[in-house]
Write a protein that holds these residues in place. Structure first.
Motif, PDB file in Angstrom:
ATOM      1  N   UNK A  77      24.753  32.489  60.441  1.00  0.00           N
ATOM      2  CA  UNK A  77      23.295  31.906  60.891  1.00  0.00           C
ATOM      3  C   UNK A  77      22.545  32.941  61.423  1.00  0.00           C
ATOM      4  N   UNK A  78      23.113  33.602  62.444  1.00  0.00           N
ATOM      5  CA  UNK A  78      22.362  34.569  63.436  1.00  0.00           C
ATOM      6  C   UNK A  78      22.306  35.964  62.989  1.00  0.00           C
ATOM      7  N   UNK A  79      23.061  36.291  61.966  1.00  0.00           N
ATOM      8  CA  UNK A  79      22.830  37.717  61.741  1.00  0.00           C
ATOM      9  C   UNK A  79      23.392  37.767  60.168  1.00  0.00           C
ATOM     10  N   UNK A  80      22.668  39.124  59.502  1.00  0.00           N
ATOM     11  CA  UNK A  80      23.214  39.256  58.244  1.00  0.00           C
ATOM     12  C   UNK A  80      24.081  40.470  58.403  1.00  0.00           C
ATOM     13  N   UNK A  81      25.271  40.172  57.762  1.00  0.00           N
ATOM     14  CA  UNK A  81      26.398  41.210  57.723  1.00  0.00           C
ATOM     15  C   UNK A  81      26.432  41.572  56.511  1.00  0.00           C
ATOM     16  N   UNK A  82      26.677  42.824  56.046  1.00  0.00           N
ATOM     17  CA  UNK A  82      27.014  43.332  54.865  1.00  0.00           C
ATOM     18  C   UNK A  82      28.342  43.978  54.767  1.00  0.00           C
ATOM     19  N   UNK A  83      29.232  44.030  54.024  1.00  0.00           N
ATOM     20  CA  UNK A  83      30.308  44.790  53.609  1.00  0.00           C
ATOM     21  C   UNK A  83      29.740  46.160  52.912  1.00  0.00           C
ATOM     22  N   UNK A  84      30.233  47.392  53.729  1.00  0.00           N
ATOM     23  CA  UNK A  84      29.819  48.451  52.924  1.00  0.00           C
ATOM     24  C   UNK A  84      30.464  48.815  51.649  1.00  0.00           C
ATOM     25  N   UNK A  85      29.649  49.178  50.589  1.00  0.00           N
ATOM     26  CA  UNK A  85      30.374  49.410  49.553  1.00  0.00           C
ATOM     27  C   UNK A  85      29.562  50.427  48.726  1.00  0.00           C
ATOM     28  N   UNK A  86      29.921  51.758  48.549  1.00  0.00           N
ATOM     29  CA  UNK A  86      31.335  51.987  48.848  1.00  0.00           C
ATOM     30  C   UNK A  86      31.319  52.222  50.493  1.00  0.00           C
ATOM     31  N   UNK A  87      32.733  52.226  50.846  1.00  0.00           N
ATOM     32  CA  UNK A  87      33.223  52.258  52.249  1.00  0.00           C
ATOM     33  C   UNK A  87      32.907  53.595  52.801  1.00  0.00           C
ATOM     34  N   UNK A  88      33.076  54.724  52.076  1.00  0.00           N
ATOM     35  CA  UNK A  88      32.616  56.156  52.688  1.00  0.00           C
ATOM     36  C   UNK A  88      32.466  57.104  51.370  1.00  0.00           C
ATOM     37  N   UNK A  89      32.070  58.140  51.689  1.00  0.00           N
ATOM     38  CA  UNK A  89      31.959  59.487  50.747  1.00  0.00           C
ATOM     39  C   UNK A  89      32.392  60.546  51.688  1.00  0.00           C
ATOM     40  N   UNK A  90      33.435  61.064  51.255  1.00  0.00           N
ATOM     41  CA  UNK A  90      34.346  62.123  51.884  1.00  0.00           C
ATOM     42  C   UNK A  90      33.980  63.525  51.164  1.00  0.00           C
ATOM     43  N   UNK A  91      33.565  64.628  51.818  1.00  0.00           N
ATOM     44  CA  UNK A  91      33.345  65.968  51.552  1.00  0.00           C
ATOM     45  C   UNK A  91      34.269  66.650  52.078  1.00  0.00           C
ATOM     46  N   UNK A  92      35.066  67.345  51.255  1.00  0.00           N
ATOM     47  CA  UNK A  92      36.384  68.306  51.878  1.00  0.00           C
ATOM     48  C   UNK A  92      35.961  69.721  51.960  1.00  0.00           C
ATOM     49  N   UNK A  93      36.740  70.497  52.708  1.00  0.00           N
ATOM     50  CA  UNK A  93      36.327  71.871  52.942  1.00  0.00           C
ATOM     51  C   UNK A  93      36.449  72.519  51.617  1.00  0.00           C
ATOM     52  N   UNK A  94      37.417  72.182  50.560  1.00  0.00           N
ATOM     53  CA  UNK A  94      37.089  73.002  49.617  1.00  0.00           C
ATOM     54  C   UNK A  94      36.165  72.747  48.636  1.00  0.00           C
ATOM     55  N   UNK A  95      35.252  71.956  48.714  1.00  0.00           N
ATOM     56  CA  UNK A  95      34.166  71.343  47.945  1.00  0.00           C
ATOM     57  C   UNK A  95      34.600  70.148  47.293  1.00  0.00           C
ATOM     58  N   UNK A  96      35.731  69.660  47.256  1.00  0.00           N
ATOM     59  CA  UNK A  96      35.934  68.195  46.710  1.00  0.00           C
ATOM     60  C   UNK A  96      34.947  67.235  47.322  1.00  0.00           C
ATOM     61  N   UNK A  97      34.675  66.269  46.446  1.00  0.00           N
ATOM     62  CA  UNK A  97      34.084  64.994  47.033  1.00  0.00           C
ATOM     63  C   UNK A  97      34.587  63.755  46.281  1.00  0.00           C
ATOM     64  N   UNK A  98      34.969  62.799  47.203  1.00  0.00           N
ATOM     65  CA  UNK A  98      35.675  61.569  46.655  1.00  0.00           C
ATOM     66  C   UNK A  98      34.712  60.518  47.542  1.00  0.00           C
ATOM     67  N   UNK A  99      34.280  59.643  46.672  1.00  0.00           N
ATOM     68  CA  UNK A  99      33.617  58.196  47.012  1.00  0.00           C
ATOM     69  C   UNK A  99      34.616  57.237  47.042  1.00  0.00           C
TER      70      UNK A  99
END
Length: 495
Positions: A77-99
Motif C-alpha cells: 500500500x505504501x510502496x511499489x515493489x518489482x521483482x527483477x526479470x531477468x534477475x541479472x546479466x553476467x559478462x564473463x572474462x572470456x566474452x561469454x554472456x548469460x542472462x
C-alpha cells in the motif's frame, strides 16, 4: 510500559522502534546524523537520483511482516515493489554472456545454452544442497535470537553446552561435509567451469565476502536470490527507508536527529539511560543499540564504566569481525548519462574481469532521471583496503564495463565517486565497512554478537548484531530485539 532509548535510526533501529511502540512502549530514537536510514541514502543532482547504499532487496517478507505487525497499511500500500526479470546479466572474462531469468528452470536452461550442456545441472545440484543449508539454518540464523555472544572457537549461548560451532554444518557431502570447504573450494570441486565458479563467487563478493575465505554455506546467498528473487523499490531503496520512518512516526516514535550518544549509563549492572555527546543525560528503562561498527568496543557498544567487560567479550568471541574478515567497504561511481536507456537493458549487470567484479545497476525508474533522454547508473565494487586514488579506480571500473560492451563512458555527462570515507562520514561506521549477513560454519566466525547483551537491559540491533548485514537481516534484527523485550528474554523466536 517502558521508556526505551534506541541508538541509531538505521533500518534495524527503526524496525525495532516501530514494533516496540506498537507494543505500548515510549520509544525515542537518538541519531547522530541529520536523517534516518543509516547507509540507505540517496544522492540527487540535476534531476538524477542514485542509491548510495544497497540498491536491491532480497526477502521483502521481512518488511511486509513489519508493516503487518505495526499497522493496517501494508508495505505494498505504501510502496511499489518489482521483482527483477531477468534477475541479472553476467559478462564473463572470456566474452561469454548469460542472462539469468527469475526461475530455477529458466536459469538451468540459460546456463546450458550459454555455457554448454551440463552446466545448468551442476549449478542446480549445488543449489539443491544450498537449499538444505537454508532449511537447516533459517530458523537459528534469522528467526531466533542468540542468547549471548557466541564464541568463535568454543562456547555457545548462555545455558548451552560449549561446542565448536554454534550452528554446525550437517555431516554430508558437498556443502555439508564434516569439514566444510570454503565457497571457492566447493565451487572449483563441483562446478568445474570457471564461469560458474565466478558466478557463485559473485554472490559472496556482492556482500563483501571473499569466496576463498568464506564457508561453503555462503552458497545459500545464491539460493536465496534464485528462489525468492531480487526486488526493486520504485524511487530506490531510500523510499523503503522513508516508508519505515513514516511508519515509526505514525506509531508515535520520537526521533532526535543530530544527537550523538557518548555512552550507555550503567546503574547496578543494568542499563539506565544514555549520556549524550553534548554532556546531557537521558534516563531510560531499556536501551537498544542499533549503530556502530564491527569492533563493538566498550565506549561505542556498551558504554559500561570500568573494565571493558562487554567489549572484551565480543572481541574474544569475534576476532573475525574485529579484523573485518566478514565485512568490507563499498566503492561506487554514480554516472549521469545522456541518451535513453537502451532497450532490453537489464536492471543489474555483473561484469567478471581479472581486474574487478563490477556490479552495474541501471534501474528503469522515471523517478531517478530528469527525463527519458537520460539514464542514471551505479557502478560498485567491494574494497578491503583504503582507496588511495579514487579517480583512478573509477576509471578502471569504467574500462572494465566498457570492455564488456556496455558503452557507458561515451554517454557520460558527469560522475560522482563515493569512497568508503563517504560512507564512514554518513554512518559513523569506522572505515565505512558494510556488514555481511550471518553465515553458518567457520567455527562461528561469521556470526554476529547476540541481540541480548551481558549488560541487563541493553540490546543490540542492526547489521552489526545478529543476524548480520543487509536490508532484510537488519530488519529481522529489529524484530528479534522487539520479541525479546516484549515477550521476555526466554523468547526463542517466531513460531
Amino acid at each position: 510500559m517502558a521508556d526505551i532509548a534506541v541508538i541509531g535510526a538505521g533500518m534495524g533501529g527503526m524496525a525495532a522502534a516501530a514494533r516496540l511502540s506498537v507494543a505500548g512502549h515510549r520509544v525515542v530514537v537518538y541519531e547522530r546524523a541529520d536523517t534516518f536510514g543509516g547507509g540507505v541514502r540517496r544522492y540527487e543532482r540535476a534531476g538524477f537520483g542514485f542509491d548510495t547504499g544497497p540498491g536491491l532487496l532480497v526477502l521483502p517478507a521481512v518488511y511486509r511482516d513489519l508493516f503487518v505487525k505495526t499497522g493496517r497499511e501494508s508495505l505494498e500500500d505504501r510502496l511499489r515493489l518489482t521483482r527483477l526479470e531477468p534477475v541479472a546479466r553476467h559478462h564473463f572474462a572470456d566474452g561469454t554472456i548469460v542472462t539469468l531469468p527469475a526461475s530455477h528452470g529458466g536459469v538451468r536452461g540459460a546456463l546450458d545454452a550459454a555455457l554448454g550442456a551440463g552446466t545448468g545441472a551442476r549449478w542446480s545440484e549445488l543449489l539443491d544442497r544450498a537449499r538444505t543449508t537454508w532449511e537447516a539454518t533459517r530458523r537459528p540464523l534469522l528467526e531466533e535470537p542468540l542468547s549471548s555472544a557466541p564464541a568463535a572457537t568454543g562456547g555457545a549461548g548462555a545455558g548451552q553446552e560449549p561446542r565448536r560451532d554454534p550452528y554446525p554444518a550437517m555431516r554430508r557431502r558437498g556443502l555439508l561435509r564434516r569439514r566444510p570447504p570454503t565457497l571457492a573450494e566447493v565451487a572449483a570441486d563441483e562446478l568445474r567451469d570457471p564461469r560458474l565458479v565466478a558466478l557463485l563467487g559473485s554472490h559472496a563478493l556482492a556482500h563483501g565476502l571473499l569466496p576463498e575465505r568464506t564457508p561453503a554455506s555462503a552458497a545459500v546467498l545464491a539460493y536465496l536470490e534464485q528462489t525468492f528473487g531480487c526486488w526493486y523499490v520504485a524511487g530506490g531503496m531510500r523510499a523503503l527507508a522513508q516508508a519505515v520512518y513514516e511508519r515509526c512516526t505514525t506509531r508515535g516514535v520520537d526521533f532526535r536527529f543530530g544527537t550523538g550518544v557518548a555512552r550507555v549509563r550503567d546503574r547496578d549492572g543494568r542499563a539506565a539511560g544514555l549520556e549524550l555527546t553534548d554532556g546531557r543525560t537521558v534516563p531510560a528503562d531499556l536501551v537498544v543499540r542499533a549503530g556502530g561498527g564491527p569492533e563493538l568496543g566498550a565506549d561505542q557498544a556498551s558504554g559500561v564504566d570500568g573494565p571493558n567487560r562487554f567489549g572484551d567479550a565480543l572481541a574474544e568471541a569475534h576476532p573475525a569481525a574485529r579484523a573485518g574478515r566478514s565485512a568490507s567497504a563499498r566503492f561506487t561511481v554514480l554516472l549521469a548519462l545522456r541518451g535513453a536507456r537502451p532497450y532490453d537493458t537489464p536492471h543489474r549487470t555483473v561484469v567478471h574481469d581479472a581486474r574487478h567484479t563490477v556490479t552495474v545497476l541501471r534501474p528503469d525508474d522515471p523517478l531517478l532521471r530528469p527525463d527519458d533522454a537520460h539514464e542514471s547508473v551505479v557502478l560498485s565494487v567491494p574494497v578491503r583496503e583504503p582507496v588511495v586514488a579514487p579517480e583512478t579506480l573509477a576509471e578502471e571500473l569504467l574500462a572494465v564495463v566498457d570492455d564488456a560492451g556496455l558503452g557507458l563512458r561515451e554517454r557520460e555527462l558527469w560522475r560522482v565517486v563515493r569512497t568508503p570515507a563517504d560512507n564512514a562520514a554518513e554512518t559513523g561506521t569506522p572505515g565505512g565497512l558494510v556488514p555481511a549477513p550471518a553465515l553458518a560454519g567457520g567455527d562461528g566466525a561469521f556470526l554476529r554478537p547476540a541481540n541480548r547483551t551481558p549488560l541487563d537491559g541493553l540490546y543490540l540491533a542492526g547489521g552489526w548484531a545478529h543476524p548480520g548485514g543487509g536490508l532484510a537481516h537488519a530488519g529481522m534484527s529489529g524484530a528479534l530485539v522487539a520479541g525479546l523485550i516484549v515477550a521476555g528474554d526466554d523468547w526463542r523466536g517466531s513460531s
